[in-house]
Design a protein around this motif. Structure first.
Motif, PDB file in Angstrom:
ATOM      1  N   ALA A 137      12.291  50.467  32.205  1.00 52.11           N
ATOM      2  CA  ALA A 137      12.425  51.913  32.354  1.00 52.11           C
ATOM      3  C   ALA A 137      11.215  52.656  31.795  1.00 52.11           C
ATOM      4  O   ALA A 137      10.723  53.612  32.412  1.00 52.11           O
ATOM      5  CB  ALA A 137      13.702  52.388  31.667  1.00 52.11           C
ATOM      6  N   TYR A 138      10.711  52.243  30.629  1.00 51.65           N
ATOM      7  CA  TYR A 138       9.606  53.012  30.061  1.00 51.65           C
ATOM      8  C   TYR A 138       8.326  52.823  30.867  1.00 51.65           C
ATOM      9  O   TYR A 138       7.505  53.746  30.972  1.00 51.65           O
ATOM     10  CB  TYR A 138       9.426  52.689  28.568  1.00 51.65           C
ATOM     11  N   GLN A 139       8.135  51.647  31.478  1.00 53.15           N
ATOM     12  CA  GLN A 139       6.959  51.462  32.324  1.00 53.15           C
ATOM     13  C   GLN A 139       7.028  52.342  33.571  1.00 53.15           C
ATOM     14  O   GLN A 139       6.028  52.898  34.010  1.00 53.15           O
ATOM     15  CB  GLN A 139       6.826  49.990  32.720  1.00 53.15           C
ATOM     16  N   ALA A 140       8.230  52.469  34.157  1.00 51.52           N
ATOM     17  CA  ALA A 140       8.385  53.333  35.328  1.00 51.52           C
ATOM     18  C   ALA A 140       8.331  54.799  34.933  1.00 51.52           C
ATOM     19  O   ALA A 140       7.918  55.653  35.724  1.00 51.52           O
ATOM     20  CB  ALA A 140       9.710  53.022  36.022  1.00 51.52           C
ATOM     21  N   SER A 141       8.742  55.129  33.715  1.00 55.48           N
ATOM     22  CA  SER A 141       8.803  56.518  33.273  1.00 55.48           C
ATOM     23  C   SER A 141       7.424  57.171  33.248  1.00 55.48           C
ATOM     24  O   SER A 141       7.265  58.323  33.663  1.00 55.48           O
ATOM     25  CB  SER A 141       9.438  56.586  31.879  1.00 55.48           C
ATOM     26  N   LEU A 142       6.424  56.447  32.776  1.00 56.46           N
ATOM     27  CA  LEU A 142       5.086  57.029  32.684  1.00 56.46           C
ATOM     28  C   LEU A 142       4.565  57.421  34.058  1.00 56.46           C
ATOM     29  O   LEU A 142       3.957  58.484  34.221  1.00 56.46           O
ATOM     30  CB  LEU A 142       4.122  56.030  32.026  1.00 56.46           C
ATOM     31  N   VAL A 143       4.800  56.588  35.071  1.00 50.90           N
ATOM     32  CA  VAL A 143       4.301  56.876  36.412  1.00 50.90           C
ATOM     33  C   VAL A 143       4.968  58.124  36.979  1.00 50.90           C
ATOM     34  O   VAL A 143       4.359  58.877  37.729  1.00 50.90           O
ATOM     35  CB  VAL A 143       4.536  55.666  37.338  1.00 50.90           C
ATOM     36  N   ARG A 144       6.220  58.361  36.621  1.00 51.93           N
ATOM     37  CA  ARG A 144       6.912  59.558  37.085  1.00 51.93           C
ATOM     38  C   ARG A 144       6.503  60.800  36.303  1.00 51.93           C
ATOM     39  O   ARG A 144       6.752  61.912  36.738  1.00 51.93           O
ATOM     40  CB  ARG A 144       8.428  59.361  36.960  1.00 51.93           C
ATOM     41  N   MET A 145       5.882  60.595  35.159  1.00 53.19           N
ATOM     42  CA  MET A 145       5.577  61.711  34.276  1.00 53.19           C
ATOM     43  C   MET A 145       4.162  62.237  34.440  1.00 53.19           C
ATOM     44  O   MET A 145       3.910  63.436  34.274  1.00 53.19           O
ATOM     45  CB  MET A 145       5.807  61.271  32.814  1.00 53.19           C
ATOM     46  N   VAL A 146       3.188  61.375  34.755  1.00 54.11           N
ATOM     47  CA  VAL A 146       1.788  61.800  34.809  1.00 54.11           C
ATOM     48  C   VAL A 146       1.170  61.430  36.144  1.00 54.11           C
ATOM     49  O   VAL A 146       1.711  60.620  36.904  1.00 54.11           O
ATOM     50  CB  VAL A 146       0.965  61.171  33.666  1.00 54.11           C
ATOM     51  N   ASP A 147       0.026  62.029  36.423  1.00 51.08           N
ATOM     52  CA  ASP A 147      -0.724  61.728  37.636  1.00 51.08           C
ATOM     53  C   ASP A 147      -1.380  60.362  37.514  1.00 51.08           C
ATOM     54  O   ASP A 147      -1.651  59.867  36.410  1.00 51.08           O
ATOM     55  CB  ASP A 147      -1.789  62.806  37.850  1.00 51.08           C
ATOM     56  N   ARG A 148      -1.653  59.718  38.664  1.00 48.59           N
ATOM     57  CA  ARG A 148      -2.263  58.381  38.643  1.00 48.59           C
ATOM     58  C   ARG A 148      -3.604  58.377  37.919  1.00 48.59           C
ATOM     59  O   ARG A 148      -3.986  57.368  37.339  1.00 48.59           O
ATOM     60  CB  ARG A 148      -2.433  57.865  40.077  1.00 48.59           C
ATOM     61  N   GLY A 149      -4.340  59.488  37.972  1.00 48.97           N
ATOM     62  CA  GLY A 149      -5.620  59.530  37.283  1.00 48.97           C
ATOM     63  C   GLY A 149      -5.495  59.445  35.777  1.00 48.97           C
ATOM     64  O   GLY A 149      -6.486  59.204  35.084  1.00 48.97           O
ATOM     65  N   GLN A 150      -4.279  59.645  35.254  1.00 54.66           N
ATOM     66  CA  GLN A 150      -4.060  59.591  33.806  1.00 54.66           C
ATOM     67  C   GLN A 150      -3.370  58.300  33.363  1.00 54.66           C
ATOM     68  O   GLN A 150      -3.001  58.167  32.201  1.00 54.66           O
ATOM     69  CB  GLN A 150      -3.199  60.790  33.373  1.00 54.66           C
TER      70      GLN A 150
END
Length: 436
Positions: A137-150
């Motif tokens: 869940a935490y690995q997927a959470s970051l992708v939903r939270m920030v842009d790919r450039g970040q």
């Protein structure tokens, strides 16, 4: 530079002007940090208690570690499919609450004198199962939270927090086992999971979770879609194979290592904790380097060299003899180098994996790689126990440490080694939400 309220045109996600100025990212970072701290305390407390208090042998220690790692094989793939259709915040909160309750019950059992090996096996399995859910869940959470450039910056921050947990968790766990008791050490792990629960609950940003209609694929088809994505992309496939090779051999190394330090080098629980904690400062350095080196030298070069140097550091451990004054500094240096190289690989690999994976399949991609990679760890733990019994601690440790070099060898022989300074865009990007 985009403002704090700007939106990524390809994802609809808010893009904060700076990660650390975003309250939801800070809550995710803090929750992940204290959760990892609780997990690393538990990873040391259970084996040390089994060896020092229960007199567990090599086979029993290998079985204990294998039971704790078995949930990856059993639950990683369905967890990925499940997480992709749900809010990651909810999954992380439930996982933290569950782990706190399990460890709290274990602490009570210890106080009552009932924390024997069978109870440790049950607790290790339960904590391992809930940790699978939290990690996916935490690995997927970051992708939903920030842009790919970040992604590289975000992963660098999150993996840096894990390095802090690798420092504090083993050190604190070793001290608690040596000075207080196993129940006190277990209770401290429960406390950190409570703190993670409270932090993750503060995340308020809506997540772009794919909607499930009546005609949406079932869990089995969703799992197969994740497997096809990973096997069909050369970068993801190599990451998967290299991860399996590393996790198998590292699990074998760790099993022998936890016997080698107290029984062959005669180190105390505190000294064992310190030697394991040395990976933390190294991992912190690796996280900092991961924000710069791949963009300067290329992702492939960094992956191969960092893995070769970090994994190769363990080859000198079987040759150690003498008192703690002689062996402990060497063990600290080995842990530091291993932590730096390993964390540099972790951050870089995660950024590559997230960049080539469609948004709607992040959980399944992470779970598939975790299933194949971490799924080999229980077998590695059992193999480590067999090596220690049949070959002796020194020879067994040397064989297991040499096997760790298979992972960088696989990366060096693959297209992953030729990745340049820019993050790749894999064939899986075209799959999009339709594969969900």
């Amino acid at each position: 530079m985009p403002s704090a309220s700007s939106v990524a045109p390809d994802s609809g996600r808010p893009v904060p002007a700076g990660l650390w100025r975003d309250g939801d990212f800070r809550s995710l970072w803090l929750g992940q940090t204290v959760s990892q701290l609780g997990e690393h305390i538990s990873l040391l407390v259970f084996p040390l208690f089994a060896v020092l208090a229960l007199g567990a042998g090599a086979g029993q220690l290998g079985a204990l570690r294998a039971v704790g790692q078995a949930p990856v094989l059993l639950f990683a793939l369905p967890a990925g499919a499940w997480v992709d259709g749900r809010r990651t915040r909810t999954v992380m909160v439930l996982a933290d609450a569950g782990r706190a309750l399990v460890l709290g019950a274990a602490a009570v059992a210890g106080l009552l004198g009932r924390l024997g090996l069978p109870a440790l096996l049950v607790v290790a399995f339960a904590v391992g199962a809930l940790s699978v859910l939290f990690d996916v869940a935490y690995q997927a959470s970051l992708v939903r939270m920030v842009d790919r450039g970040q992604l590289v910056r975000g992963n660098s921050a999150l993996e840096g927090s894990r390095s802090a947990a690798q420092t504090g968790g083993p050190a604190l766990g070793g001290v608690l086992v040596s000075l207080l008791s196993a129940p006190a050490a277990v209770a401290s792990g429960a406390l950190f999971f409570v703190l993670s629960f409270l932090s993750v609950r503060r995340i308020r940003r809506p997540e772009p979770v794919p909607e499930r209609s009546a005609g949406s694929p079932g869990t089995g088809r969703r799992i197969l879609a994740g497997l096809r994505l990973v096997t069909g992309d050369s970068s993801l496939r190599t990451v998967c194979l290299a991860s399996a090779a590393f996790q198998f051999s590292f699990a074998a190394v760790t099993t022998v290592y936890l016997l080698f330090l107290p029984r062959e080098l005669h180190l105390s629980g505190t000294a064992v904790g310190l030697s394991l904690a040395a990976t933390g400062p190294g991992a912190l350095l690796g996280s900092l380097l991961a924000a710069r080196l791949p963009g300067r030298f290329g992702h492939g070069v960094v992956l191969v060299l960092a893995a070769a140097v970090g994994d190769g550091a363990f080859l000198c451990v079987p040759a150690l003899h003498g008192s703690a004054a002689v062996t402990l500094p060497v063990l600290l240096a080995v842990g530091f180098v291993f932590g730096a190289g390993g964390q540099l690989v972790n951050v870089t690999v995660m950024a590559v994996r997230q960049a080539v994976t469609p948004d709607g399949m992040q959980g399944r991609a992470a779970a598939t790689i975790t299933f194949v990679g971490m799924g080999s760890a229980p077998l590695g733990s059992l193999a480590g126990g067999v090596l220690a019994q049949e070959c002796g601690l020194r020879t067994g440790l040397l064989v297991a440490a040499a096997a760790m070099l298979l992972s960088p060898a696989l990366m060096a022989a693959s297209p992953l080694a030729r990745l340049g300074r820019e993050l790749p865009v894999g064939t899986g990007r075209a799959a999009g939400p339709s594969s969900a």
